[in-house]
Design a protein around this motif. Sequence first.
Motif, PDB file in Angstrom:
ATOM      1  N   MET A   1       0.846  -1.207   0.000  1.00  0.00           N
ATOM      2  CA  MET A   1       0.000   0.000   0.000  1.00  0.00           C
ATOM      3  C   MET A   1       0.865   1.233   0.000  1.00  0.00           C
ATOM      4  SD  MET A   1      -3.572   0.508   1.593  1.00  0.00           S
ATOM      5  CE  MET A   1      -3.022   0.865   3.231  1.00  0.00           C
ATOM      6  N   ALA A   2       0.532   2.127  -0.841  1.00  0.00           N
ATOM      7  CA  ALA A   2       1.333   3.338  -0.974  1.00  0.00           C
ATOM      8  C   ALA A   2       1.047   4.288   0.172  1.00  0.00           C
ATOM      9  CB  ALA A   2       1.029   4.026  -2.293  1.00  0.00           C
ATOM     10  N   THR A   3       2.127   4.915   0.630  1.00  0.00           N
ATOM     11  CA  THR A   3       1.982   5.955   1.635  1.00  0.00           C
ATOM     12  C   THR A   3       1.314   7.185   0.999  1.00  0.00           C
ATOM     13  OG1 THR A   3       4.030   5.154   2.567  1.00  0.00           O
ATOM     14  CG2 THR A   3       3.246   7.265   3.366  1.00  0.00           C
ATOM     15  N   TYR A   4       1.564   7.346  -0.281  1.00  0.00           N
ATOM     16  CA  TYR A   4       0.986   8.476  -1.006  1.00  0.00           C
ATOM     17  C   TYR A   4       0.139   7.935  -2.166  1.00  0.00           C
ATOM     18  CZ  TYR A   4       4.556  11.313   1.344  1.00  0.00           C
ATOM     19  OH  TYR A   4       5.355  11.922   2.257  1.00  0.00           O
ATOM     20  N   PRO A   5      -0.937   7.202  -1.860  1.00  0.00           N
ATOM     21  CA  PRO A   5      -1.663   6.513  -2.933  1.00  0.00           C
ATOM     22  C   PRO A   5      -2.196   7.473  -3.982  1.00  0.00           C
ATOM     23  CG  PRO A   5      -2.939   6.534  -0.892  1.00  0.00           C
ATOM     24  CD  PRO A   5      -1.582   7.064  -0.559  1.00  0.00           C
ATOM     25  N   GLU A   6      -2.444   8.709  -3.597  1.00  0.00           N
ATOM     26  CA  GLU A   6      -3.057   9.653  -4.532  1.00  0.00           C
ATOM     27  C   GLU A   6      -2.116  10.061  -5.661  1.00  0.00           C
ATOM     28  OE1 GLU A   6      -2.136  10.212  -1.533  1.00  0.00           O
ATOM     29  OE2 GLU A   6      -1.015  12.077  -1.405  1.00  0.00           O
ATOM     30  N   ILE A   7      -0.806   9.822  -5.494  1.00  0.00           N
ATOM     31  CA  ILE A   7       0.105  10.226  -6.568  1.00  0.00           C
ATOM     32  C   ILE A   7       0.448   9.074  -7.515  1.00  0.00           C
ATOM     33  CG2 ILE A   7       1.147  12.120  -5.261  1.00  0.00           C
ATOM     34  CD1 ILE A   7       3.614  10.240  -4.879  1.00  0.00           C
ATOM     35  N   ILE A   8      -0.049   7.863  -7.201  1.00  0.00           N
ATOM     36  CA  ILE A   8       0.223   6.751  -8.106  1.00  0.00           C
ATOM     37  C   ILE A   8      -0.528   7.011  -9.415  1.00  0.00           C
ATOM     38  CG2 ILE A   8       0.052   4.269  -8.463  1.00  0.00           C
ATOM     39  CD1 ILE A   8       2.012   4.996  -6.258  1.00  0.00           C
ATOM     40  N   GLU A   9       0.206   7.022 -10.505  1.00  0.00           N
ATOM     41  CA  GLU A   9      -0.376   7.413 -11.787  1.00  0.00           C
ATOM     42  C   GLU A   9      -1.027   6.227 -12.502  1.00  0.00           C
ATOM     43  OE1 GLU A   9       3.036   9.018 -13.755  1.00  0.00           O
ATOM     44  OE2 GLU A   9       3.289  10.621 -12.284  1.00  0.00           O
ATOM     45  N   HIS A  16       1.577  -1.294 -18.686  1.00  0.00           N
ATOM     46  CA  HIS A  16       0.380  -2.100 -18.915  1.00  0.00           C
ATOM     47  C   HIS A  16       0.742  -3.386 -19.668  1.00  0.00           C
ATOM     48  CE1 HIS A  16      -3.898  -2.836 -19.443  1.00  0.00           C
ATOM     49  NE2 HIS A  16      -3.657  -3.097 -20.716  1.00  0.00           N
ATOM     50  N   LEU A  17       1.635  -3.277 -20.654  1.00  0.00           N
ATOM     51  CA  LEU A  17       2.007  -4.439 -21.465  1.00  0.00           C
ATOM     52  C   LEU A  17       2.662  -5.520 -20.605  1.00  0.00           C
ATOM     53  CD1 LEU A  17       2.133  -5.396 -24.496  1.00  0.00           C
ATOM     54  CD2 LEU A  17       4.491  -4.584 -24.509  1.00  0.00           C
ATOM     55  N   LEU A  18       3.539  -5.105 -19.696  1.00  0.00           N
ATOM     56  CA  LEU A  18       4.231  -6.089 -18.863  1.00  0.00           C
ATOM     57  C   LEU A  18       3.404  -6.488 -17.635  1.00  0.00           C
ATOM     58  CD1 LEU A  18       6.569  -5.352 -20.724  1.00  0.00           C
ATOM     59  CD2 LEU A  18       8.080  -5.429 -18.734  1.00  0.00           C
ATOM     60  N   GLY A  19       2.600  -5.534 -17.150  1.00  0.00           N
ATOM     61  CA  GLY A  19       1.711  -5.869 -16.040  1.00  0.00           C
ATOM     62  C   GLY A  19       2.239  -5.553 -14.657  1.00  0.00           C
ATOM     63  N   PHE A  20       3.157  -4.584 -14.564  1.00  0.00           N
ATOM     64  CA  PHE A  20       3.662  -4.267 -13.220  1.00  0.00           C
ATOM     65  C   PHE A  20       2.908  -3.097 -12.594  1.00  0.00           C
ATOM     66  CE2 PHE A  20       6.595  -2.098 -16.187  1.00  0.00           C
ATOM     67  CZ  PHE A  20       6.632  -0.806 -15.697  1.00  0.00           C
ATOM     68  N   GLN A  21       2.955  -3.044 -11.280  1.00  0.00           N
ATOM     69  CA  GLN A  21       2.252  -2.015 -10.530  1.00  0.00           C
ATOM     70  C   GLN A  21       3.212  -1.296  -9.595  1.00  0.00           C
ATOM     71  OE1 GLN A  21      -0.457  -4.834  -8.800  1.00  0.00           O
ATOM     72  NE2 GLN A  21      -2.173  -3.976  -9.971  1.00  0.00           N
ATOM     73  N   ILE A  22       3.102   0.015  -9.559  1.00  0.00           N
ATOM     74  CA  ILE A  22       3.877   0.797  -8.597  1.00  0.00           C
ATOM     75  C   ILE A  22       3.047   0.845  -7.334  1.00  0.00           C
ATOM     76  CG2 ILE A  22       4.893   3.060  -8.124  1.00  0.00           C
ATOM     77  CD1 ILE A  22       5.155   3.200 -11.296  1.00  0.00           C
ATOM     78  N   VAL A  30      10.721   3.384  -3.646  1.00  0.00           N
ATOM     79  CA  VAL A  30       9.728   3.026  -4.655  1.00  0.00           C
ATOM     80  C   VAL A  30       9.631   1.507  -4.666  1.00  0.00           C
ATOM     81  CG1 VAL A  30       9.223   2.968  -7.126  1.00  0.00           C
ATOM     82  CG2 VAL A  30      10.159   5.043  -6.087  1.00  0.00           C
ATOM     83  N   GLU A  31       8.427   0.983  -4.669  1.00  0.00           N
ATOM     84  CA  GLU A  31       8.269  -0.476  -4.741  1.00  0.00           C
ATOM     85  C   GLU A  31       7.322  -0.832  -5.872  1.00  0.00           C
ATOM     86  OE1 GLU A  31       7.993  -2.634  -1.056  1.00  0.00           O
ATOM     87  OE2 GLU A  31       6.684  -4.148  -1.969  1.00  0.00           O
ATOM     88  N   HIS A  52      13.659  -7.596 -15.961  1.00  0.00           N
ATOM     89  CA  HIS A  52      14.331  -7.094 -14.755  1.00  0.00           C
ATOM     90  C   HIS A  52      14.813  -5.655 -14.991  1.00  0.00           C
ATOM     91  CE1 HIS A  52      14.793 -11.457 -14.994  1.00  0.00           C
ATOM     92  NE2 HIS A  52      14.977 -11.509 -13.702  1.00  0.00           N
ATOM     93  N   ALA A  53      15.438  -5.448 -16.143  1.00  0.00           N
ATOM     94  CA  ALA A  53      15.968  -4.116 -16.445  1.00  0.00           C
ATOM     95  C   ALA A  53      14.852  -3.077 -16.444  1.00  0.00           C
ATOM     96  CB  ALA A  53      16.688  -4.138 -17.797  1.00  0.00           C
ATOM     97  N   THR A  54      13.698  -3.453 -16.960  1.00  0.00           N
ATOM     98  CA  THR A  54      12.547  -2.538 -16.987  1.00  0.00           C
ATOM     99  C   THR A  54      12.114  -2.151 -15.579  1.00  0.00           C
ATOM    100  OG1 THR A  54      11.759  -3.477 -19.065  1.00  0.00           O
ATOM    101  CG2 THR A  54      10.132  -2.302 -17.721  1.00  0.00           C
ATOM    102  N   LEU A  55      11.985  -3.141 -14.719  1.00  0.00           N
ATOM    103  CA  LEU A  55      11.538  -2.855 -13.351  1.00  0.00           C
ATOM    104  C   LEU A  55      12.569  -2.016 -12.596  1.00  0.00           C
ATOM    105  CD1 LEU A  55       9.999  -6.235 -12.126  1.00  0.00           C
ATOM    106  CD2 LEU A  55       8.892  -4.333 -13.309  1.00  0.00           C
ATOM    107  N   LEU A  56      13.832  -2.352 -12.763  1.00  0.00           N
ATOM    108  CA  LEU A  56      14.890  -1.655 -12.032  1.00  0.00           C
ATOM    109  C   LEU A  56      15.019  -0.210 -12.505  1.00  0.00           C
ATOM    110  CD1 LEU A  56      17.385  -4.644 -12.101  1.00  0.00           C
ATOM    111  CD2 LEU A  56      16.351  -3.681 -10.032  1.00  0.00           C
ATOM    112  N   ASP A  57      14.995  -0.024 -13.808  1.00  0.00           N
ATOM    113  CA  ASP A  57      15.063   1.324 -14.376  1.00  0.00           C
ATOM    114  C   ASP A  57      13.877   2.163 -13.900  1.00  0.00           C
ATOM    115  OD1 ASP A  57      15.956   3.398 -16.181  1.00  0.00           O
ATOM    116  OD2 ASP A  57      14.417   2.752 -17.592  1.00  0.00           O
ATOM    117  N   THR A  58      12.712   1.555 -13.885  1.00  0.00           N
ATOM    118  CA  THR A  58      11.504   2.259 -13.449  1.00  0.00           C
ATOM    119  C   THR A  58      11.579   2.633 -11.973  1.00  0.00           C
ATOM    120  OG1 THR A  58      10.220   1.035 -15.090  1.00  0.00           O
ATOM    121  CG2 THR A  58       8.985   2.110 -13.321  1.00  0.00           C
ATOM    122  N   ALA A  59      11.991   1.667 -11.146  1.00  0.00           N
ATOM    123  CA  ALA A  59      12.047   1.920  -9.701  1.00  0.00           C
ATOM    124  C   ALA A  59      13.044   3.033  -9.387  1.00  0.00           C
ATOM    125  CB  ALA A  59      12.440   0.640  -8.963  1.00  0.00           C
TER     126      ALA A  59
END
Lengths: 134, 134, 134, 134
Positions: A1-9, A16-22, A30-31, A52-59
């Motif tokens: 659960m985000a501490t700042y859920p309102e800023i999750i875009e 969306h294509l890969l299916g990951f969630q911030i 960042v998780e 892996h590279a996608t998730l790490l770069d994003t985080a």
Amino acid sequence: MATYPEIIETPYPFQHLLGFQIVEWTPELVEIHLPLHEALGNRYGIPHGGVHATLLDTAMGFAGCFTGSQENTRQAMTLSLNVNYLSRPKGETLIATGRKIGGGNRTFFAEAEIRDETGELIATSSGTFRYRSA
Amino acid sequence: MATYPEIIETPYPFQHLLGFQIVEWTPELVEIHLPLHEALGNRYGIPHGGVHATLLDTAMGFAGCFTGSQENTRQAMTLSLNVNYLSRPKGETLIATGRKIGGGNRTFFAEAEIRDETGELIATSSGTFRYRSA
Amino acid sequence: MATYPEIIETPYPFQHLLGFQIVEWTPELVEIHLPLHEALGNRYGIPHGGVHATLLDTAMGFAGCFTGSQENTRQAMTLSLNVNYLSRPKGETLIATGRKIGGGNRTFFAEAEIRDETGELIATSSGTFRYRSA
Amino acid sequence: MATYPEIIETPYPFQHLLGFQIVEWTPELVEIHLPLHEALGNRYGIPHGGVHATLLDTAMGFAGCFTGSQENTRQAMTLSLNVNYLSRPKGETLIATGRKIGGGNRTFFAEAEIRDETGELIATSSGTFRYRSA
């Protein structure tokens, strides 16, 4: 659960294509969660290293861009990304955590790692980023 | 067109998801094409850095695994991947080329780069890989 | 002070040239100290980036080679080294700490960082290494 | 011999300590020579990986700072350095060549490699740098 859920875009297309969630985006951390599924598989049937590279770069990128506000966003571009592949997942979800570790008002440094829900350390990364001009 | 078209394998799942094609796989070079499409876009509407990392990792991994035979394949795992992001595409296709630059019978080194069809240099990479035991 | 002082080796030539000391070498951690002196200065009069790279590479390499014995040593070669330069020293001593974070019986992964005695984070690194055959 | 011999600067302290020379500095290329000597040896009696990192970092940094003038110099700081260690020298001199491959007015990207006089490819690198404010 985000501490700042309102800023999750809203998920962007590649997210969306890969299916990951911030799932968390705070000044400290960042998780990101990615439930593994077949479409992420490489030539050997295990998650492609690009996943892996996608998730790490994003985080790491998000870690340097926290503002706590939806109106006043900050944007960054990756300059350099280094990924180390330590192990393969034993569980069913990739959990990436990233944090900013230094920098100034033009560039920043970040680190991230991926574990699965069993705690297995799967990949680590570091990166350098530059802020986009407002 | 591949010099060794008969060894080009059926796309694996993540390759299919992103839509890239291995168009050349010779002892000297691997070339991969990815027509850009909206689903690859990041938070800013440009291709996500994970897309580049995927192509570069793939081009380098294949470069170290050429055997010229479909029966006698060679497999490798990425140990470390370093990507530099120089520019954004001006064209409509990402063209990644990779080549093996050193190593022995346990590990190998490779380099790759991504240009688009206008020749713009978009990203470069180096990587270390280990061969999987037969 | 080293937990295993008896295994700290006589400084090798490059170590002697730069003047660093391996002050701790345990299964969990390697710690190296380098008092700053003028001969380490670059074109701008601050420690050359190669100095940081040397300490980080050394700390990580030793971290993967701990055996606790002088007779039964383990040796490794660096495959890939990634260094991030975050800040310049405010103090007078570079303190590098390294630890092994993964790997098997052929290759290993390590991380290290450099702070000075004021706690300033100056550089971070990751590396992949291969063990030398006995 | 340098194309622009008049801009080759007096060796700075760490350069003097290791003994390398910048023998060419043009808009296209930087070339550095380092005659191998015992003081560069690591725990195994071969050149320490920090020696390679020093030459590569230097070659890349200079490559991005060419101005052709002694009065109007340009300065840069390394953000991130990635080095791959392919082989050990068969000859007696390390020859590093570096070139800038991209960037803008705030940051730049460079690549370098080290061969010896026999042509053996010993190490490769890439790096990201930021220009220092005037």
